[in-house]
Design an enzyme around this catalytic site. Sequence first.
Site: not given
Length: 236
Positions: A5, A21, A88-89, A91, A180-181, A204-205
Amino acid sequence: MATPHINAKDGAFAETVLMPGDPLRAQLIAETFLEGAELVTNVRNVFGYTGTYKGKRLSVMAHGMGIPSASIYTTELIKDYGVKNIIRIGSCGAVTPDIKLRELFVAMGASTDSKVNRMRFNDHDYAAIADYTLLRTVVDTAAEQGKKVTVGNVFSADLFYGVQPNMLDVLSKLQVNVIEMELAGIYSVAAQYGARAVGILTVSDIIPTGEATSAEERQTSFRDMMEVALDAAIKL
C-alpha cells in the site's frame, strides 16, 4: 522497500509522521508548511510527503477512513519504514454541546465498537491509550501557542451512519467526549509494534445540535490543529 500500500523507497519517511485521514489535507499540509516537500508515495491516491519544518525532517501521510484503513498504513509505516511517532490530525464530532465547534481535542484514550483490538488481545478488552510523552508534548505546545485544548476520551466508531439508540447518553455518562473513527486502531497498532501515537482533533460537528463545519472547511482549514501538531512534532 515498497509494501502493498506504500510505494516509497527505504528511508523516505521521517521518524515522525503526521497523519490526516484525507489525502488532500496531507497535500495541503505538505505544500503549506513543509520546505522541500517531496511526494514519496501515491498508491491508491493516498499521498505521503517528506520535507522539513523549522529545520526538522517530518513526513505527512493520509490514513484514509476507519480503523482497517488506518491500521494498514500505520502498520506498514512502523514495521517497514521505521516510523517511531504517529500524530493523527483529524476531525471529530462532540457528544455534548459543552465542547464547541472548531475546538481542539487531544485524545487520551479510545474506546470502540470495533472487534479489532479483541482480535489482537486474545478476545479481551484492550485499553487503547495515547503515548503520554506525545500527549504531554501536544498539550504543552498548544499552551505555548495560547490555544485552548480539551484532553479526554474518544469513541472510535465503525459506522459513520447508524449510531445505536441512546449511544450518546451512554458515551456522555462514561465521560467519552467525542466520536471519530480511527484512534482505537492507531493506538493499538503503535503499542503492538513499539511506536508511539497521539491524536489531536478539531471538532467539526456537535452531534446533539446538528451544528457542523463544511466539507471544504474540513479539508482546507483547521489551521490551529496543524500548527500545534507540527510544532509538537519538531520536539520529538
